[in-house]
Structures are given as C-alpha cells and as structure tokens.
Design a protein around this motif. Structure first.
Motif, PDB file in Angstrom:
ATOM      1  N   LEU A   1      -3.179 -57.188 -19.907  1.00 18.89           N
ATOM      2  CA  LEU A   1      -1.814 -57.398 -20.512  1.00 18.89           C
ATOM      3  C   LEU A   1      -1.635 -58.759 -20.293  1.00 18.89           C
ATOM      4  O   LEU A   1      -1.660 -59.500 -21.885  1.00 18.89           O
ATOM      5  CB  LEU A   1      -0.965 -56.302 -19.056  1.00 18.89           C
ATOM      6  CG  LEU A   1       0.006 -57.734 -20.221  1.00 18.89           C
ATOM      7  CD1 LEU A   1       0.963 -56.871 -21.745  1.00 18.89           C
ATOM      8  CD2 LEU A   1       1.697 -57.334 -18.485  1.00 18.89           C
TER       9      LEU A   1
ATOM     10  N   CYS B   1      -2.955 -61.260 -24.040  1.00 19.83           N
ATOM     11  CA  CYS B   1      -1.201 -61.688 -25.034  1.00 19.83           C
ATOM     12  C   CYS B   1      -1.560 -63.577 -25.345  1.00 19.83           C
ATOM     13  O   CYS B   1      -1.437 -63.684 -26.123  1.00 19.83           O
ATOM     14  CB  CYS B   1      -0.396 -61.490 -23.774  1.00 19.83           C
ATOM     15  SG  CYS B   1       0.762 -60.005 -24.150  1.00 19.83           S
TER      16      CYS B   1
ATOM     17  N   ARG C   1       5.321 -63.423 -23.442  1.00 17.06           N
ATOM     18  CA  ARG C   1       5.011 -62.429 -23.212  1.00 17.06           C
ATOM     19  C   ARG C   1       5.101 -61.320 -23.044  1.00 17.06           C
ATOM     20  O   ARG C   1       5.439 -60.033 -22.162  1.00 17.06           O
ATOM     21  CB  ARG C   1       4.579 -61.921 -25.027  1.00 17.06           C
ATOM     22  CG  ARG C   1       4.752 -60.764 -25.694  1.00 17.06           C
ATOM     23  CD  ARG C   1       3.924 -60.512 -27.676  1.00 17.06           C
ATOM     24  NE  ARG C   1       3.784 -59.277 -27.330  1.00 17.06           N
ATOM     25  CZ  ARG C   1       2.815 -58.831 -27.245  1.00 17.06           C
ATOM     26  NH1 ARG C   1       1.138 -59.409 -27.332  1.00 17.06           N
ATOM     27  NH2 ARG C   1       2.393 -57.316 -27.893  1.00 17.06           N
TER      28      ARG C   1
ATOM     29  N   THR D   1       7.454 -61.191 -19.839  1.00 16.00           N
ATOM     30  CA  THR D   1       8.505 -60.415 -20.183  1.00 16.00           C
ATOM     31  C   THR D   1       8.212 -58.642 -20.415  1.00 16.00           C
ATOM     32  O   THR D   1       8.693 -57.876 -19.621  1.00 16.00           O
ATOM     33  CB  THR D   1       8.833 -60.049 -21.340  1.00 16.00           C
ATOM     34  OG1 THR D   1       9.902 -61.433 -21.616  1.00 16.00           O
ATOM     35  CG2 THR D   1      10.280 -59.730 -22.260  1.00 16.00           C
ATOM     36  N   GLU D   2       6.703 -58.196 -20.742  1.00 14.06           N
ATOM     37  CA  GLU D   2       6.659 -57.209 -20.443  1.00 14.06           C
ATOM     38  C   GLU D   2       6.531 -55.960 -19.650  1.00 14.06           C
ATOM     39  O   GLU D   2       6.895 -55.069 -18.513  1.00 14.06           O
ATOM     40  CB  GLU D   2       4.942 -56.649 -21.429  1.00 14.06           C
ATOM     41  CG  GLU D   2       4.141 -55.315 -21.519  1.00 14.06           C
ATOM     42  CD  GLU D   2       4.738 -54.551 -22.131  1.00 14.06           C
ATOM     43  OE1 GLU D   2       4.701 -53.055 -22.706  1.00 14.06           O
ATOM     44  OE2 GLU D   2       5.730 -55.124 -23.637  1.00 14.06           O
TER      45      GLU D   2
ATOM     46  N   LEU E   1       8.714 -52.966 -17.920  1.00 17.97           N
ATOM     47  CA  LEU E   1       7.754 -51.698 -17.639  1.00 17.97           C
ATOM     48  C   LEU E   1       8.622 -52.099 -16.314  1.00 17.97           C
ATOM     49  O   LEU E   1       9.170 -50.711 -14.877  1.00 17.97           O
ATOM     50  CB  LEU E   1       7.303 -52.059 -17.407  1.00 17.97           C
ATOM     51  CG  LEU E   1       6.380 -51.455 -19.658  1.00 17.97           C
ATOM     52  CD1 LEU E   1       5.455 -51.994 -19.365  1.00 17.97           C
ATOM     53  CD2 LEU E   1       7.455 -50.229 -19.736  1.00 17.97           C
TER      54      LEU E   1
END
Length: 149
Positions: free
Chosen positions: A26, A30, A117, A120-121, A125
């Motif tokens: 991830l 990003c 980002r 935050t992702e 979740l």
C-alpha cells in the motif's frame, strides 16, 4: 495427521511478516504515485534523518531495527541518488555518519501526499483507534528482550 499444526495460522512471525508485506505494498504504491522515487523503507529512513539529524550507521540501524548490512543495503540507492550523504566520522574514523541532503528533504515533501494517502487508507479501513493500538503494540514488541538474543 492429527498432530500437524497449522504453522501459518498461528505463527506470530508469519502473521506479522504477511501483514508487513501487505501494508508495505500500500505505502509503496502510494509513494510511487506521488513521484517521490522512494519506497516505504527509504521514505522512513529519510524522515528519521530529517527529524533526528545525522546519525551513525549503527545508530540508524538500531533506530530502524535493522542490522548494519541491511541498513547499508537500504542506504546505497539513497546515497547513489544524492538523497543522503555518508561521511567518515571526525571522532571515530571507523564510524560513518549518515545525513539527509537537501534533495532528500525535497523527496520527503514530494512523497508526503502519497504517505498521507496510505495512512488515510489504512486508518480508514482499520479504524484510527485500532491503528494507534497496533502501533503501540508493535512498539512494545520492538522493546521486548528475547532471551535468545
């Protein structure tokens, strides 16, 4: 067999490494989209050096919970690309001092939007409280003194 155990299902090391690889993908994705040109571990090293100032390779390795060879492996591309400077220590010629360059600081700024980002992702979740709890737990794990060390 009845005595077989599902190592992958109960092994702490396996579970942590799988989660680490999943989360790293991830953050790497990003960061790549931000155009920073660094991966998650490199971004963390640059950020640590920016915040903490120059460190010896051993200090940096300890702060990143890496051995000296691994930190060296991670620093080579950063040095090659002019993002860190590695110099011989004035007080101990055997030690190498690592510092972030102006270009390294620029890459941190470029990558910040990608890092934010990913944060935050992940927290969206998992949830902010669980993410904070996980970070606290990982700090506790890092602080453990295993008897085999």
């Amino acid at each position: 067999m009845a005595n077989d155990i599902n190592i992958a299902a109960i092994c702490n090391c396996t579970k942590i490494r799988r989660a680490q690889r999943h989360i790293t993908r991830l953050y790497d994705t990003c960061l790549a989209e931000s155009g920073a040109g660094v991966r998650a571990t490199q971004f963390a090293i640059l950020g640590l050096l920016k915040r903490e100032g120059p460190k010896t390779m051993m200090e940096l390795a300890n702060m990143m919970t890496m051995d000296r060879a691994t930190i060296g492996h991670n620093l080579r591309p950063l040095e090659r690309d002019g993002l860190v400077r590695i110099e011989v220590s004035q007080s101990d010629r055997r030690a190498r001092i690592v510092s972030v360059t102006d270009e390294g600081k620029k890459r941190i700024e470029i990558g910040r939007s990608g890092w934010e980002r990913a944060q935050t992702e992940f927290e969206g979740l998992l949830g902010h409280e669980q993410a904070q709890s996980m970070r606290n737990m990982m700090d506790e794990v890092i602080g453990l003194s295993f008897s085999i060390n």
